[in-house]
Design a protein around this motif. Structure first.
Motif, PDB file in Angstrom:
ATOM      1  N   ASN A  65       0.986  -0.787  -0.238  1.00 28.60           N
ATOM      2  CA  ASN A  65       0.066  -0.515   0.360  1.00 28.60           C
ATOM      3  C   ASN A  65       0.898   1.101  -0.058  1.00 28.60           C
ATOM      4  N   VAL A  66       2.140   1.247  -0.838  1.00 30.59           N
ATOM      5  CA  VAL A  66       2.840   2.747  -0.925  1.00 30.59           C
ATOM      6  C   VAL A  66       2.200   2.956  -2.216  1.00 30.59           C
ATOM      7  N   ALA A  67       2.345   4.998  -2.200  1.00 25.95           N
ATOM      8  CA  ALA A  67       1.958   5.474  -3.444  1.00 25.95           C
ATOM      9  C   ALA A  67       3.217   5.019  -4.187  1.00 25.95           C
ATOM     10  N   VAL A  68       3.101   5.127  -5.918  1.00 25.10           N
ATOM     11  CA  VAL A  68       3.219   4.482  -6.840  1.00 25.10           C
ATOM     12  C   VAL A  68       4.546   6.466  -6.949  1.00 25.10           C
ATOM     13  N   LEU A  69       3.801   7.526  -6.806  1.00 25.76           N
ATOM     14  CA  LEU A  69       5.427   8.437  -7.205  1.00 25.76           C
ATOM     15  C   LEU A  69       5.569   8.932  -5.984  1.00 25.76           C
ATOM     16  N   GLN A  70       7.044   8.256  -5.515  1.00 25.13           N
ATOM     17  CA  GLN A  70       7.664   9.093  -4.365  1.00 25.13           C
ATOM     18  C   GLN A  70       8.269   9.974  -4.818  1.00 25.13           C
ATOM     19  N   MET A  71       8.326  11.536  -4.475  1.00 30.25           N
ATOM     20  CA  MET A  71       8.920  13.014  -4.895  1.00 30.25           C
ATOM     21  C   MET A  71      10.541  12.341  -4.158  1.00 30.25           C
ATOM     22  N   GLU A  72      10.574  12.407  -2.832  1.00 29.83           N
ATOM     23  CA  GLU A  72      11.755  12.734  -2.463  1.00 29.83           C
ATOM     24  C   GLU A  72      12.833  11.061  -3.171  1.00 29.83           C
ATOM     25  N   ARG A  73      12.605   9.946  -3.700  1.00 31.06           N
ATOM     26  CA  ARG A  73      13.194   8.859  -4.633  1.00 31.06           C
ATOM     27  C   ARG A  73      13.731   9.976  -5.797  1.00 31.06           C
ATOM     28  N   TRP A  74      12.094  10.330  -6.586  1.00 27.32           N
ATOM     29  CA  TRP A  74      12.486  10.714  -7.915  1.00 27.32           C
ATOM     30  C   TRP A  74      13.775  11.986  -7.525  1.00 27.32           C
ATOM     31  N   LYS A  75      13.339  12.970  -6.803  1.00 24.02           N
ATOM     32  CA  LYS A  75      14.754  14.177  -6.412  1.00 24.02           C
ATOM     33  C   LYS A  75      15.772  13.394  -6.402  1.00 24.02           C
ATOM     34  N   GLU A  76      15.994  12.413  -5.812  1.00 20.09           N
ATOM     35  CA  GLU A  76      17.329  11.835  -5.897  1.00 20.09           C
ATOM     36  C   GLU A  76      17.729  11.124  -6.453  1.00 20.09           C
ATOM     37  N   ILE A  77      16.920  10.326  -8.045  1.00 19.74           N
ATOM     38  CA  ILE A  77      17.870  10.608  -8.879  1.00 19.74           C
ATOM     39  C   ILE A  77      17.840  11.190  -9.877  1.00 19.74           C
ATOM     40  N   PHE A  78      16.523  12.315  -9.973  1.00 24.80           N
ATOM     41  CA  PHE A  78      17.016  13.559 -10.299  1.00 24.80           C
ATOM     42  C   PHE A  78      17.946  14.433 -10.038  1.00 24.80           C
ATOM     43  N   ASP A  79      18.771  14.678  -9.038  1.00 26.85           N
ATOM     44  CA  ASP A  79      19.905  14.824  -8.731  1.00 26.85           C
ATOM     45  C   ASP A  79      21.479  14.822  -9.425  1.00 26.85           C
ATOM     46  N   SER A  80      21.171  13.100  -8.976  1.00 26.64           N
ATOM     47  CA  SER A  80      22.514  12.124  -9.205  1.00 26.64           C
ATOM     48  C   SER A  80      22.987  11.875 -10.628  1.00 26.64           C
ATOM     49  N   ARG A  81      21.830  11.583 -11.368  1.00 21.10           N
ATOM     50  CA  ARG A  81      22.094  11.198 -12.125  1.00 21.10           C
ATOM     51  C   ARG A  81      23.310  11.715 -13.772  1.00 21.10           C
ATOM     52  N   PRO A  82      22.466  12.603 -13.314  1.00 21.64           N
ATOM     53  CA  PRO A  82      23.454  13.917 -14.112  1.00 21.64           C
ATOM     54  C   PRO A  82      25.147  13.936 -13.672  1.00 21.64           C
ATOM     55  N   LYS A  83      24.965  13.917 -12.435  1.00 23.17           N
ATOM     56  CA  LYS A  83      26.242  13.667 -11.833  1.00 23.17           C
ATOM     57  C   LYS A  83      27.178  13.001 -12.191  1.00 23.17           C
ATOM     58  N   TRP A  84      26.124  11.307 -12.053  1.00 26.22           N
ATOM     59  CA  TRP A  84      26.952  10.651 -12.286  1.00 26.22           C
ATOM     60  C   TRP A  84      27.500   9.919 -14.236  1.00 26.22           C
ATOM     61  N   GLY A  85      26.169  11.157 -14.511  1.00 21.71           N
ATOM     62  CA  GLY A  85      27.005  11.492 -16.438  1.00 21.71           C
ATOM     63  C   GLY A  85      27.830  12.048 -17.020  1.00 21.71           C
ATOM     64  N   GLU A  86      27.718  13.537 -15.772  1.00 21.19           N
ATOM     65  CA  GLU A  86      29.044  14.177 -16.123  1.00 21.19           C
ATOM     66  C   GLU A  86      30.467  14.177 -15.417  1.00 21.19           C
ATOM     67  N   SER A  87      30.452  12.587 -14.431  1.00 22.57           N
ATOM     68  CA  SER A  87      31.238  12.616 -14.094  1.00 22.57           C
ATOM     69  C   SER A  87      32.712  11.370 -15.343  1.00 22.57           C
ATOM     70  N   LEU A  88      31.651  11.220 -16.232  1.00 21.03           N
ATOM     71  CA  LEU A  88      31.909  10.040 -17.470  1.00 21.03           C
ATOM     72  C   LEU A  88      32.080  10.873 -18.862  1.00 21.03           C
ATOM     73  N   GLY A  89      31.563  12.255 -18.458  1.00 21.00           N
ATOM     74  CA  GLY A  89      32.083  13.086 -19.511  1.00 21.00           C
ATOM     75  C   GLY A  89      31.079  13.481 -20.190  1.00 21.00           C
ATOM     76  N   LEU A  90      30.057  12.977 -20.002  1.00 22.50           N
ATOM     77  CA  LEU A  90      28.305  12.704 -20.615  1.00 22.50           C
ATOM     78  C   LEU A  90      27.125  14.237 -20.130  1.00 22.50           C
ATOM     79  N   ASN A  91      26.573  14.833 -21.344  1.00 23.38           N
ATOM     80  CA  ASN A  91      25.899  16.061 -21.075  1.00 23.38           C
ATOM     81  C   ASN A  91      25.113  16.033 -19.741  1.00 23.38           C
ATOM     82  N   PRO A  92      25.286  16.486 -19.009  1.00 26.69           N
ATOM     83  CA  PRO A  92      24.094  16.329 -17.167  1.00 26.69           C
ATOM     84  C   PRO A  92      22.206  16.436 -18.389  1.00 26.69           C
TER      85      PRO A  92
END
Length: 359
Positions: free
Chosen positions: A303-330
């Motif tokens: 009975n957990v809501a589908v959209l978890q904003m804290e988790r989404w914010k974590e993904i949205f903040d971290s993945r561009p940084k991961w990509g940038e460390s690999l030389g990818l356009n954030p």
């Protein structure tokens, strides 16, 4: 019948240049004189200028048309102007304008496009069609089809970028994937890039122009003014003819066809590696979506809501940084994970609906 926009008749990129707006006979003459001295004989100039907000300079209108005729009598040039109505077309033809273009604010309206097209029925004149203001490929395709349907043979399209409030760099986002997709529908049409309206700033014009040539565009239409800082419109993006000459001398055109066997073999090997990398990406995407299905089932059972904003914010903040460390356009990584997030929500919602329908 000889056509201006025949791709096979141009060994070099087609260059069209001239002021955003025609302001005075002297301004027009001075600009054209300098451009002609560089060998540029296709001149653009704004007569009617549809602007986003009232109060902006919207062109001198009909008063400028006789000045163009005088310029054509003085210099060996052809002249292109924008038209936005059947009346504009009538006046342009009466003053022997050589090339017409349909602007981005007109292309977005099928009624306007149809009106302009029908006013040219039976007329043999080159026509350029800019992409619509908004990133809608179908509107652009539809505009071309309307002109083809009434018999216009000498057609080209202009990529001038798309409105995008998120873009802090360009005046209009290039969104290169849209013109690339367009070319799959009309491979024989000349595609001309407008780096002036994409960039909005003269220091970016060479960068956009080179990118267009790297992508095998067939030409450039560039705003050039004898005194751009004093221009009545689009001052920030216009180049002096001298600066335009220097920019054009620095641009590099790329080979379209590979003739040497060794080069072809190397290209085939690199493409094979790209194919394998794409396959690996799809396998990784498949694994990710399997995990999304698992988490969707877990959320439903607990009975957990589908959209978890804290988790989404974590993904949205971290993945561009991961990509940038690999030389990818954030920004690219943000866009990719935005799409993945939407698909994850859709998948989890479908799982929830399926479980509820089985109960």
């Amino acid at each position: 019948m000889e056509t201006l926009f025949n791709k096979n008749s141009h060994s070099k990129p087609l260059i069209i240049a001239g002021p955003c707006s025609i302001e005075t006979p002297e301004q027009l003459d001075n600009t054209v004189q300098e451009l002609v001295s560089q060998g540029i004989n296709l001149i653009r100039g704004g007569v009617w200028k549809p602007r986003t907000r009232p109060g902006s300079f919207e062109g001198l209108g009909s008063i400028a048309l006789p000045w163009i005729q005088e310029i054509k009598n003085k210099y060996p040039v052809k002249f292109a102007i924008e038209v936005a109505s059947a009346q504009h077309v009538e006046e342009a033809l009466a003053h022997e304008i050589d090339i017409l273009w349909v602007g981005a604010r007109s292309t977005v309206n099928p009624f306007t496009v149809q009106e302009i097209a029908e006013s040219l029925k039976g007329v043999n004149i080159p026509v350029m069609i800019k992409n619509p203001v908004n990133p809608d490929l179908s509107l652009w395709i539809g505009a071309v089809e309307r002109f083809q349907k009434i018999g216009i043979q000498d057609l080209a399209v202009i990529h001038r970028g798309f409105s995008n409030f998120r873009d802090q760099i360009h005046r209009n986002s290039p969104l290169w994937q849209i013109p690339i997709e367009f070319r799959t529908h009309f491979p024989d049409l000349m595609m001309i890039n407008d780096p002036s309206h994409i960039s909005g700033k003269r220091d970016l014009v060479p960068i956009i122009a080179q990118k267009a040539l790297d992508l095998n565009f067939d030409g450039l239409i560039i705003e050039s003014h004898c005194n751009p800082d004093q221009a009545w419109s689009d001052a920030a993006q216009q180049l002096t003819p001298k600066n335009l000459e220097f920019m054009l001398s620095q641009l590099k055109t790329r080979k379209v066809k590979f003739e040497a066997a060794e080069m072809l073999n190397q290209l085939a090997e690199i493409r094979s590696q790209i194919d394998q990398a794409d396959h690996d990406l799809l396998e990784a995407l498949h694994r990710r979506m399997q995990l999304v299905e698992k988490i969707g089932e877990y959320k439903k059972l607990n009975n957990v809501a589908v959209l978890q904003m804290e988790r989404w914010k974590e993904i949205f903040d971290s993945r561009p940084k991961w990509g940038e460390s690999l030389g990818l356009n954030p920004e690219l990584i943000q866009e990719i994970f935005g799409i993945l997030h939407q698909e994850s929500i859709r998948t989890q919602t479908e799982i929830l609906d399926k479980i509820e329908s089985n109960n």
